[in-house]
Motif scaffolding. Structure first.
Motif, short mmCIF file in Angstrom:
data_model
loop_
_atom_site.label_atom_id
_atom_site.label_comp_id
_atom_site.label_asym_id
_atom_site.label_seq_id
_atom_site.Cartn_x
_atom_site.Cartn_y
_atom_site.Cartn_z
N GLU A 186 0.73 -1.00 0.06
CA GLU A 186 0.05 0.02 0.07
C GLU A 186 0.73 1.32 -0.01
O GLU A 186 0.69 2.24 -0.90
CB GLU A 186 -1.03 -0.02 1.36
N LEU A 204 2.18 1.85 -3.57
CA LEU A 204 1.20 2.35 -4.38
C LEU A 204 0.81 3.80 -4.18
O LEU A 204 0.56 4.56 -5.08
CB LEU A 204 0.10 1.34 -4.52
N ASP A 205 0.78 4.28 -2.94
CA ASP A 205 0.42 5.53 -2.68
C ASP A 205 1.69 6.59 -3.06
O ASP A 205 1.37 7.52 -3.87
CB ASP A 205 0.46 5.96 -1.17
N LYS A 212 1.25 6.70 -6.87
CA LYS A 212 0.04 7.44 -7.53
C LYS A 212 0.48 9.07 -7.35
O LYS A 212 -0.07 9.65 -8.29
CB LYS A 212 -1.14 7.07 -6.60
N ASP A 235 -7.32 -2.13 -6.67
CA ASP A 235 -8.07 -1.28 -5.58
C ASP A 235 -7.66 -0.04 -5.55
O ASP A 235 -8.39 0.94 -5.22
CB ASP A 235 -8.08 -2.00 -4.40
N PHE A 236 -6.29 0.31 -5.96
CA PHE A 236 -5.78 1.71 -5.82
C PHE A 236 -6.03 2.42 -7.32
O PHE A 236 -5.65 3.58 -7.34
CB PHE A 236 -4.53 1.52 -5.73
#
Length: 330
Positions: free
Chosen positions: A102, A105-106, A109, A149-150
């Motif tokens: 997570e 991925l943050d 993004k 999901d992201f």
């Protein structure tokens, strides 16, 4: 106007494993790390070519992008992100299934990354172990779910003909990919490159790489399988360039491999239409732009059918669907 992908290679940086088939120096043509100047040069060159911004990306391939140091990731993404406003729609990165979480991925993004490809290679655990991949099918399932999901576009990469694999296991991998609903897929038939452990296994007789025609037949089935499930196959076979030609020892490497596979799809489809029909003259209608594929490289498909008593003419038709030719008598 056409789409453009700016392909930037980050050779073997950050990858925590040396898979038995891997020689990133040969695949990417470089052994050094990427620089800011290289990224700027590639983007500046690409943006001068007329292209559709919405279908054009800056892509980092070669190494496991999310496993390299955060400072290098940041440098790459900050440099590329400056070109997103006016020239390109997003950034694509390639990495391993076990290098996604997570926090990463943050981070991705926040710098405009829109697409993430996972080098899954196989969904058969015994094949992953024999090829010393260092991750499991479950890692691919978990990472794929997180990526979707992201809100990223998900790409999956598979290799056919790996050490310990089989046609059945490769089809199984494709079927497992379909369950994960990726947006894109790449299919890479295994090539034996000099200096790899796989090359040693080949020279000792412990590994027999698939032959070209066998790989064409298998990959044709896989392309059609993905197409029927609305998954875009964006690459089939290793790209030319780098040092692949010099390092290639055995296996499958052909500059027009995808064309061979798509011609095989049409050959199979037309044969199914003709096999119960009397010998004679027929017209085969295909979707626009598909005539050369249906005819086969050097018109091999037309020659094949002629040799078994069927003379075919191939024509375009707006009513024909891709990979689904319509056969009529003349």
């Amino acid at each position: 106007m056409k789409h453009i992908n700016v392909s930037l290679f980050v050779p073997h940086m950050g990858c925590p494993h040396s898979c038995i088939f891997c020689d990133q120096r040969a695949i990417s043509g470089s052994g050094a790390g990427i620089t800011r100047e290289e990224i700027i040069s590639a983007c500046e060159t690409a943006k001068k070519t007329p292209h559709e911004k919405e279908n054009s990306e800056i892509a980092f391939f070669g190494g496991s992008f999310t496993a390299i140091s955060r400072n290098i990731q940041k440098m790459c993404l900050e440099t590329a992100a400056k070109y997103l406003k006016d020239d390109f729609s997003g950034i694509r990165v390639s990495t391993r299934p076990d290098c996604i979480d997570e926090e990463e991925l943050d981070f991705l993004k926040s710098y405009g990354v829109t697409s993430i490809e996972l080098g899954a290679q196989s969904m058969a655990n015994d094949v992953l172990l024999k090829n010393e991949r260092g991750h499991t099918p479950e890692d691919t399932v978990r990472a794929s779910a997180l990526i979707k999901d992201f809100g990223f576009s998900l790409g999956l990469q598979m290799m056919t003909g790996l050490y310990g694999s089989s046609d059945e296991k490769d089809v199984f991998t494709a079927e497992e990919f379909i369950k994960l609903k990726p947006d894109t897929v790449r299919i890479y038939p295994t090539a034996v490159l000099s200096g790899t452990k796989l090359c040693s296994l080949y020279r000792s007789g412990d590994y027999s790489p698939p032959e070209l025609q066998n790989s064409v037949s298998l990959c044709a089935k896989l392309i059609k399988l993905f197409y029927d499930n609305n998954i875009n196959v964006i690459r089939v076979g290793l790209h030319s360039g780098g040092n692949v030609e010099e390092s290639f020892v055995a296996g499958v490497y052909h500059p027009a491999f995808r064309e061979l596979c798509e011609s095989e799809i049409y050959k199979t489809a037309v044969f199914e239409e003709l096999k119960n029909k009397p010998q004679g003259n027929y017209t085969v209608f295909v979707s626009p732009g598909e005539v050369s594929k249906a005819a086969g490289q050097k018109k091999n498909n037309k020659i094949f059918f002629n040799n078994i008593g069927y003379t075919i003419k191939i024509r375009e038709s707006e009513k024909a669907e891709k990979y689904r030719p319509q056969v009529t008598t003349e």
